[in-house]
Design an enzyme around this catalytic site. Structure first.
Site, PDB file in Angstrom:
ATOM      1  N   HIS A   1      20.351 -19.367  45.284  1.00 16.41           N
ATOM      2  CA  HIS A   1      21.143 -19.520  44.060  1.00 16.41           C
ATOM      3  C   HIS A   1      21.314 -20.992  43.676  1.00 16.41           C
ATOM      4  CE1 HIS A   1      24.473 -17.363  41.572  1.00 16.41           C
ATOM      5  NE2 HIS A   1      23.809 -18.240  40.854  1.00 16.41           N
TER       6      HIS A   1
ATOM      7  N   TYR B   1      28.110 -13.146  42.209  1.00 17.05           N
ATOM      8  CA  TYR B   1      28.697 -12.409  41.084  1.00 17.05           C
ATOM      9  C   TYR B   1      29.571 -11.247  41.545  1.00 17.05           C
ATOM     10  CZ  TYR B   1      24.793 -14.558  38.436  1.00 17.05           C
ATOM     11  OH  TYR B   1      23.886 -15.407  37.876  1.00 17.05           O
TER      12      TYR B   1
END
Length: 268
Positions: A93, A35
């Site tokens: 992730h 992110y």
């Protein structure tokens, strides 16, 4: 309930969102290397009046960093970006790209044993990949984060979470705003004098072993938090459970995460 922070290149929006969330009572902040908001989350934590020990900080190792050495190196980079001494919850992730179950899990275990992380999480796994990782790990899995909402109810993953006693953490719980257009949620919302978004969050929170991490700014931060107080009836829950339409918003082609190899759920 946690606050999601996928606000790449939007420093002030991310910082304001986290500060607002902490002020309303949130104590779980979810970010990721991918992110590029770890530094903004760290800034908000430093500026907040909430003691660090009361905040659960979760981040995720990007797929390209999942080799043994890069897990160790990149996690230390995340610690520096976040400005914390320990990451409360560190996820894989996606089990893609540099991921190797033996090497990756060994690195996560080493970080845990060094005290640099308190809990190990997985994200976007299929059940076979979950079982494989759990067989390799000596440390219990604390959480599995997946896309989950009324249009992707993930019952098989929820049953797995309950069986193995870990949290299923729902991201994209509002289907990118599409819950506001769903007839069943609109009807239930009108009955309780709330919003369809709050109904979707309350429905998820009604499930044993489920947490949610909606992204929000401004007044939506408080509105989402208030969904914790909404008590749906058994009929409300059953009506949402019965929704048969299914839609996944995170794909290889999505703007949220782009990969050139099959997603874990496409392989099984």
């Amino acid at each position: 309930m946690g606050i999601g922070t996928w606000y790449p290149d939007q420093r002030q929006r991310c910082v304001d969102s986290v500060l607002t969330a902490l002020g309303h009572g949130y104590r779980h902040v979810d970010t990721a290397q991918q992110y590029d908001t770890e530094k903004y989350v760290g800034e908000a934590i430093q500026r907040s009046d909430v003691p660090r020990e009361e905040i659960t900080v979760a981040t995720k190792v990007r797929p390209s960093n999942l080799s043994y050495d890069r897990v160790l190196e990149s996690t230390k980079e995340s610690l520096d970006a976040l400005g914390v001494e320990t990451i409360d919850l560190l996820y894989v992730h996606y089990p893609l790209k540099a991921y190797d179950v033996e090497e990756t899990m060994a690195a996560f275990t080493e970080l845990y044993e060094q005290g640099l992380i308190d809990n190990i999480g997985l994200s976007n796994y299929s059940i076979p990949l979950l079982d494989e990782a759990m067989d390799v790990l000596d440390v219990p899995v604390f959480a599995h984060q997946v896309e989950m909402h009324p249009l992707l109810q993930q019952q098989h993953l929820l049953e797995h979470a309950r069986k193995h006693d870990y949290w299923l953490v729902a991201y994209r719980p509002l289907v990118g705003g599409k819950v506001m257009e769903m007839p069943a949620l609109i009807d239930i919302a009108e009955k309780h004098d709330v919003t369809p978004a709050q109904v979707s969050l309350a429905w998820l929170l009604s499930k044993e072993r489920v947490a949610v991490v909606p992204k929000a700014t401004g007044d939506h931060v408080a509105a989402n938090w208030d969904a914790r107080q909404l008590e749906l009836t058994a009929d409300d829950v059953a009506r949402i459970d019965a929704i048969s339409r299914e839609e996944r918003t995170v794909t290889r082609e999505s703007s949220v995460m782009i990969h050139d190899e099959p997603m874990p759920w496409e392989e099984t």
